[in-house]
Every structure is written in C-alpha cells, then in structure tokens.
Scaffold this motif. Structure first.
Motif, PDB file in Angstrom:
ATOM      1  N   GLN A 320       0.853  -1.194   0.000  1.00  0.00           N
ATOM      2  CA  GLN A 320       0.000   0.000   0.000  1.00  0.00           C
ATOM      3  C   GLN A 320       0.884   1.238   0.000  1.00  0.00           C
ATOM      4  O   GLN A 320       1.735   1.413   0.864  1.00  0.00           O
ATOM      5  CB  GLN A 320      -0.939   0.037   1.200  1.00  0.00           C
ATOM      6  N   VAL A 321       0.656   2.087  -0.993  1.00  0.00           N
ATOM      7  CA  VAL A 321       1.440   3.306  -1.176  1.00  0.00           C
ATOM      8  C   VAL A 321       0.497   4.496  -1.034  1.00  0.00           C
ATOM      9  O   VAL A 321      -0.475   4.611  -1.780  1.00  0.00           O
ATOM     10  CB  VAL A 321       2.120   3.320  -2.557  1.00  0.00           C
ATOM     11  N   THR A 322       0.770   5.371  -0.072  1.00  0.00           N
ATOM     12  CA  THR A 322      -0.094   6.516   0.207  1.00  0.00           C
ATOM     13  C   THR A 322       0.726   7.792   0.179  1.00  0.00           C
ATOM     14  O   THR A 322       1.774   7.873   0.828  1.00  0.00           O
ATOM     15  CB  THR A 322      -0.773   6.379   1.583  1.00  0.00           C
ATOM     16  N   ASN A 323       0.270   8.766  -0.592  1.00  0.00           N
ATOM     17  CA  ASN A 323       0.977  10.045  -0.649  1.00  0.00           C
ATOM     18  C   ASN A 323       0.026  11.203  -0.375  1.00  0.00           C
ATOM     19  O   ASN A 323      -1.172  11.141  -0.672  1.00  0.00           O
ATOM     20  CB  ASN A 323       1.650  10.249  -2.004  1.00  0.00           C
ATOM     21  N   GLY A 324       0.590  12.256   0.204  1.00  0.00           N
ATOM     22  CA  GLY A 324      -0.178  13.474   0.388  1.00  0.00           C
ATOM     23  C   GLY A 324      -0.522  14.079  -0.968  1.00  0.00           C
ATOM     24  O   GLY A 324       0.274  14.036  -1.898  1.00  0.00           O
ATOM     25  N   GLY A 325      -1.718  14.651  -1.080  1.00  0.00           N
ATOM     26  CA  GLY A 325      -2.163  15.226  -2.344  1.00  0.00           C
ATOM     27  C   GLY A 325      -3.142  14.316  -3.055  1.00  0.00           C
ATOM     28  O   GLY A 325      -2.994  13.089  -3.059  1.00  0.00           O
ATOM     29  N   LEU A 326      -4.161  14.925  -3.638  1.00  0.00           N
ATOM     30  CA  LEU A 326      -5.168  14.182  -4.398  1.00  0.00           C
ATOM     31  C   LEU A 326      -4.749  14.070  -5.858  1.00  0.00           C
ATOM     32  O   LEU A 326      -3.831  14.757  -6.320  1.00  0.00           O
ATOM     33  CB  LEU A 326      -6.520  14.880  -4.286  1.00  0.00           C
TER      34      LEU A 326
END
Length: 461
Positions: A320-326
């Motif tokens: 699972q890869v999660t980054n700030g920003g839509l």
C-alpha cells in the motif's frame, strides 16, 4: 446514471443528494454543487426526499422550469458561484410516476477550476462530499486545491533563504554515479558539480541573477534532513514491512534523508521481495518494475506542502502506497493510461536523468494489466478527500519467506550491482545490522554462492 424509474432502490450517498424542494428553491443546492464539483461529482435530485428508512421517494417539484431558470442565472453569476461547470444536458426534467423531478448532474471539476466555491471567498465557500453529507473545506484543503490550479512547476521555485550547502554531498555523488552508469553519453556527466547542479534544475539563480540557491525539487531530491524539515515541516517518508518488522523513516538517524536515498532504499527491498514472491509462475522483473513504479509515482505526485507525507507499507498480502495530495486527473483516466499530470514536474525530469519515471513499468495502466494478466485481485486506487491523500493498494501473491530469506536476497542483489563489498559496507548500504548481514553472508558462503576475498565478498562466478 441511476435508474430513475426505480428510484426507491437508492439512498443518499457520496454521489446522490435528494432535496424535496416543495416549499421553494433550495439554496443549499449550491453547497452540494460545490461539494460534488470538488470531490468526484454526483447527482442532485430536486423533488425527491429520503424517508426515515433511508429510501428515496418522489415528491415532485412545483415549478420545474422556474427552478431551471434560477439554476442557470445563479451558476453563471460569478458573484454567487465561482465557476459554471454544467453543460446544458446536465440539467434535465424527468417525469416519474406523473411527477416532475429535476436532475442536476454535477461533474468533477478539473484541477484548474477547483476549488469551486459559493460567495466571494474560496475559504468560506468551498465544500466537499463525505458519505451522505457536505462539509465545509478546511483552510488546508482549500490551499491544496489552489496550489494545484497553478501550471507553473511549484518545485522549480528558488529558495533564496537556503544554501547549496543544504544539499547532501554524499547523495549527489550517488545520483551522479547512477546517471553516468545509466546515461553514459549524456553531456552533463562531464560537468563539474558547480555547472551540473544549475543545468539539472537542482540549483537556480536568485533575483540578483548571480547567486545560486537550491530549488524546491533539488532540496527534495538531495537535501539534508534538517533543511528539509525547515522548508517542509510536514516532510515525512516512511516504509514499513509488517511481516519482517523492518522500517525506514526520514525522521530517524541512520535512515534515508531525502527522496533519492529513500527511493533507492525502498526500491532495493522491493526488488528483493519480488524475487521471493516470484518463485513459481509470477513474472519477477515485471512485478519488481510495477512495485517500484507505484512508489515512484507517489513520490512524483505527492504534495509535500500538505500533511499527508508518503507512507509505504508492505504486508504479506499487499503493498500500500499513500501520498499526500489528491489526483490531478480523474481516477479512471489515470488507470487507463491517460496523459500524466505530475504535481512535481522538475522532480520528474530529475528522476528521468537516471532513467526512472520514464514509463518503464508503463504507469498505472501497465500495473493494472499485469495484475489482470496474472489473475490477481485488482489494484485499488482511492482518494481520501478530507485527509487529502491518494492511496494505491497492490494485492501481492502469497509466498512464505522469512526475514532471513529476504536479507540473503538483498545481500546477493547488492553484490550483483556492487561486485564486491565488506560486511560493514553491506550493512551501511542496506540499512541492516552487522549481525544480520554477517549471518546472511555465512549462509550464502556455505551454499557456495558467495566467496570472501581480500577486498570483500563477491558472488561466485
């Protein structure tokens, strides 16, 4: 589109809002218009109410044409609504059970249109959708949308309050060595650092056009821990493996400091993991490329001014890869391989200098294709609007392996690239303890895969 003739099957959710509108035009419609536009779009149904048992029920509107006139008058008045994103076909009257229902189909606004707001200020008039209701956007959400409106590369900004000394000399050496290896004919390889850095966009000229300072992209790529935290207070890169207990975090001494070090360390571990997961029928190289690309996409699309950071977690069943920003393009377009719209244009160019981020894994479309080809559960791309983060979850094939198996694989691959290394050098390069590395070397030596020489350990030819 919902089946309006069977409307009782539905209930209000993040894509449907029902308003009875029997006592006059509901001006709360504009909050929902803003909310749908700033989230993923949706349908506003006038002349429909939600019953106590959560079913939709048709009530009808008393003056459909009059309501339509109000909608167009209001949405085209910039003093009341910031932008009209409705096409003529998005507002229509439907007859259901002999009653008129007004259906407004609100699309997701493009990034250059967001935030869509009501009144005279985006900070007081911007809304988003969460479940069955609209909520008022926080100031940080509004600022993030405003940042995304700008087409000028934000990461090209020159930081005149910083110094070239804020860049890590060790990371720069690693970057230039990799560039020389992967692009041996590039003319910049022959430039001294003082000329290479401004040519690459890592340093830029200040207002006096004589002094050089780090660019945002340069600091993110090569910066030292302290300066990065001062410029980006929320800067946080984290990698965790729940099955082995291994973790990396930029706020810990001895861990990667900047984006290049972080990507290099994570990429090495994911390549080793893919070799273990691919034992059997899974395609090793394709799996490794896809996992690395998922991480690099997050790095290139992250909003480092927001609070989301970058978090990568690998379990025994998923990455699972999660980054700030839509997302800056709709999810369906991103998954279909539509034109990319990276948030960090200069960072993208810098990673391409070492042949990263150049489509080797064919983007999200290639990732989805590989998972479908292998018959694995489909990846899931999602956005959490209130938190302002984007996540990609990649289900992984189930293979049992121990932390020791992974360490041995890491050592073997490191020696493949470096040709030779000492135990201390391996420990430093892999972020592992001397004990873990020595145990792996002993096991590989016993199997005849590694041999110790005067200059260190080598893979047996």
């Amino acid at each position: 589109m919902i089946d309006l003739n069977n409307i009782m099957r539905y209930h209000e959710n993040n894509r449907i809002e029902a308003k009875k509108a029997a006592g006059g035009f509901p001006h709360s419609l504009w909050e929902t218009y803003s909310a749908f536009a700033n989230t993923i779009g949706g349908l506003i149904l006038l002349g429909v109410e939600e019953s106590r048992d959560k079913e939709l029920r048709v009530t009808g509107v008393p003056d459909a044409q009059g309501y339509i006139d109000i909608i167009w008058q209001t949405v085209n008045d910039p003093a009341r609504v910031s932008v009209n994103i409705l096409a003529p076909e998005d507002v229509a009257v439907h007859s259901i059970d002999g009653k008129e229902v007004l259906v407004i189909s609100v699309p997701r606004a493009g990034r250059r249109q967001r935030p869509v707001y009501i009144g005279d200020s985006p900070f007081t008039g911007s809304y988003r959708r969460d479940g069955e209701g609209d909520y008022h956007c926080s100031a940080e959400e509004v600022r993030a949308m405003l940042r995304d409106r700008d087409d000028a590369p934000a990461d090209l900004a020159v930081l005149e309050a910083r110094s070239p000394a804020d860049l890590s000399a060790a990371t720069l050496r690693q970057f230039r060595l990799l560039m020389a290896m992967r692009r041996p004919d590039h003319p910049w390889n022959y430039l001294p650092d003082g000329e290479f850095l401004p040519n690459a966009g890592i340093l830029g000229y200040g207002k006096d056009e004589t002094s050089l300072y780090p660019t945002l992209a340069g600091l993110l790529l090569l910066g030292r821990r302290g300066p990065l935290k001062e410029v980006f207070p929320q800067f946080r890169l984290t990698y965790q493996e729940t099955d082995t207990g291994f973790s990396l975090a930029t706020n810990r001494p001895g861990c990667p400091e900047n984006l290049f070090e972080f990507y290099t360390a994570v990429s090495r571990r994911l390549t080793a993991v893919s070799a273990l997961l691919a034992e059997g029928s899974a395609p090793r190289e394709e799996l490794a490329a896809a996992m690395r690309e998922a991480v690099l996409n997050a790095i290139l699309h992250a909003d480092y001014f927001g609070g989301g950071g970058l978090t990568i977690q690998r379990t025994d069943t998923e990455l699972q890869v999660t980054n700030g920003g839509l997302l800056r393009v709709p999810p369906d377009r991103a998954k279909a391989g539509g034109a990319a719209d990276p948030r960090n244009v200069v960072l993208t160019r810098l990673f391409s200098l070492v042949k990263l981020g150049s489509g080797a894994g064919k983007g999200l479309k290639g990732i989805y294709h590989l998972w479908a080809q292998q018959g694995w559960s489909a990846p899931v791309l999602s956005e959490t609007f209130q938190a302002g983060v984007t996540s990609l979850s990649l289900p992984l094939p189930r293979r049992e392996f121990s932390p020791e198996d992974l360490t041995r694989q890491l050592v073997a691959e490191y020696l493949t690239d470096a040709v030779s290394a000492t135990a201390d050098g391996l420990a430093a390069g892999l972020g592992l303890s001397h004990r873990e590395v020595q145990s792996a070397l002993d096991a590989l030596t016993e199997r005849g895969l590694v041999v110790e020489k005067e200059d260190g350990y080598h893979l047996r030819a």
